[in-house]
Scaffold this motif. Structure first.
Motif, short mmCIF file in Angstrom:
data_model
loop_
_atom_site.label_atom_id
_atom_site.label_comp_id
_atom_site.label_asym_id
_atom_site.label_seq_id
_atom_site.Cartn_x
_atom_site.Cartn_y
_atom_site.Cartn_z
N ASP A 154 -5.09 -8.34 5.61
CA ASP A 154 -4.51 -9.05 4.46
C ASP A 154 -3.03 -8.76 4.25
O ASP A 154 -2.48 -9.06 3.21
CB ASP A 154 -5.31 -8.81 3.18
CG ASP A 154 -5.62 -7.35 2.93
OD1 ASP A 154 -5.09 -6.48 3.63
OD2 ASP A 154 -6.41 -7.08 2.02
N GLY A 155 -2.37 -8.16 5.25
CA GLY A 155 -0.92 -8.11 5.20
C GLY A 155 -0.20 -6.80 5.24
O GLY A 155 0.72 -6.66 6.03
N GLN B 47 -8.13 -4.73 -3.99
CA GLN B 47 -8.84 -4.12 -2.87
C GLN B 47 -8.24 -4.67 -1.58
O GLN B 47 -8.05 -5.88 -1.46
CB GLN B 47 -10.33 -4.43 -2.93
CG GLN B 47 -11.02 -3.96 -4.18
CD GLN B 47 -10.94 -2.47 -4.38
OE1 GLN B 47 -11.05 -1.69 -3.45
NE2 GLN B 47 -10.75 -2.05 -5.62
N LEU B 48 -7.97 -3.81 -0.62
CA LEU B 48 -7.40 -4.24 0.65
C LEU B 48 -8.47 -4.30 1.73
O LEU B 48 -9.52 -3.66 1.64
CB LEU B 48 -6.30 -3.27 1.09
CG LEU B 48 -5.11 -3.15 0.14
CD1 LEU B 48 -4.15 -2.07 0.63
CD2 LEU B 48 -4.40 -4.48 -0.01
N SER B 49 -8.17 -5.05 2.76
CA SER B 49 -9.06 -5.17 3.91
C SER B 49 -9.25 -3.80 4.55
O SER B 49 -8.34 -2.97 4.56
CB SER B 49 -8.43 -6.13 4.93
OG SER B 49 -9.17 -6.12 6.12
N LEU B 50 -10.42 -3.58 5.13
CA LEU B 50 -10.69 -2.32 5.84
C LEU B 50 -10.49 -2.48 7.34
O LEU B 50 -10.83 -1.58 8.11
CB LEU B 50 -12.12 -1.85 5.55
CG LEU B 50 -12.41 -1.50 4.09
CD1 LEU B 50 -13.87 -1.09 3.93
CD2 LEU B 50 -11.49 -0.41 3.59
N SER B 51 -9.95 -3.61 7.77
CA SER B 51 -9.74 -3.82 9.20
C SER B 51 -8.34 -4.35 9.45
O SER B 51 -7.68 -4.89 8.57
CB SER B 51 -10.79 -4.78 9.76
OG SER B 51 -10.71 -6.03 9.11
N GLY B 52 -7.90 -4.16 10.70
CA GLY B 52 -6.57 -4.62 11.08
C GLY B 52 -6.34 -4.44 12.56
O GLY B 52 -7.29 -4.27 13.34
N PHE C 212 0.87 -1.17 0.00
CA PHE C 212 0.00 0.00 0.00
C PHE C 212 0.90 1.21 0.00
O PHE C 212 1.87 1.25 0.75
CB PHE C 212 -0.89 0.02 1.25
CG PHE C 212 -1.74 1.26 1.34
CD1 PHE C 212 -2.94 1.33 0.65
CD2 PHE C 212 -1.34 2.35 2.07
CE1 PHE C 212 -3.73 2.47 0.71
CE2 PHE C 212 -2.12 3.49 2.14
CZ PHE C 212 -3.31 3.55 1.46
N PRO C 213 0.61 2.20 -0.85
CA PRO C 213 -0.47 2.31 -1.82
C PRO C 213 -0.14 1.55 -3.11
O PRO C 213 0.87 0.84 -3.17
CB PRO C 213 -0.55 3.81 -2.07
CG PRO C 213 0.84 4.30 -1.87
CD PRO C 213 1.42 3.42 -0.78
#
Length: 104
Positions: A69-70, A44-49, A26-27
């Motif tokens: 997702d990393g 698309q990346l996860s919105l949580s972490g 990212f980005p």
């Protein structure tokens, strides 16, 4: 990259996945920071972490967040949020910044 076409849509975080080594960054990038390959896909990346580190900057807390997702990204929390290391967070809608809220 933060992608929002209207203020009513769910925000999306976009990054890159290397087609050679599968590293996710990212980005969005034109080259892999792990293996140097120019073969990248926009994903698309996860919105949580989870919060990896944090520090107070004025009325906000800036955090390093490890997405589910990393990739690690930097984001903001309001100063009144319980920003403990390891706390679950999710991306909050914001037009201009990477704002997160604690996932309690």
């Amino acid at each position: 990259m933060l992608n929002m076409t209207s203020r009513f849509e769910q925000p999306q975080l976009q990054g890159s996945r290397c087609t050679d080594c599968c590293a996710i960054t990212f980005p969005v990038s034109h080259g892999c920071i792990v293996c140097g390959s120019a073969s990248q896909l926009t994903v698309q990346l996860s919105l949580s972490g989870r919060i990896e580190s944090r520090t107070r900057v004025g009325e906000r807390i800036v955090c390093e967040i490890l997405l589910d997702d990393g990739p690690r990204i930097m984001g903001w929390l309001a100063a009144d949020q319980p920003a403990e290391i390891g706390a679950a967070v999710r991306f909050g809608s914001s037009q201009s910044q990477l704002g997160f809220v604690c996932d309690v």
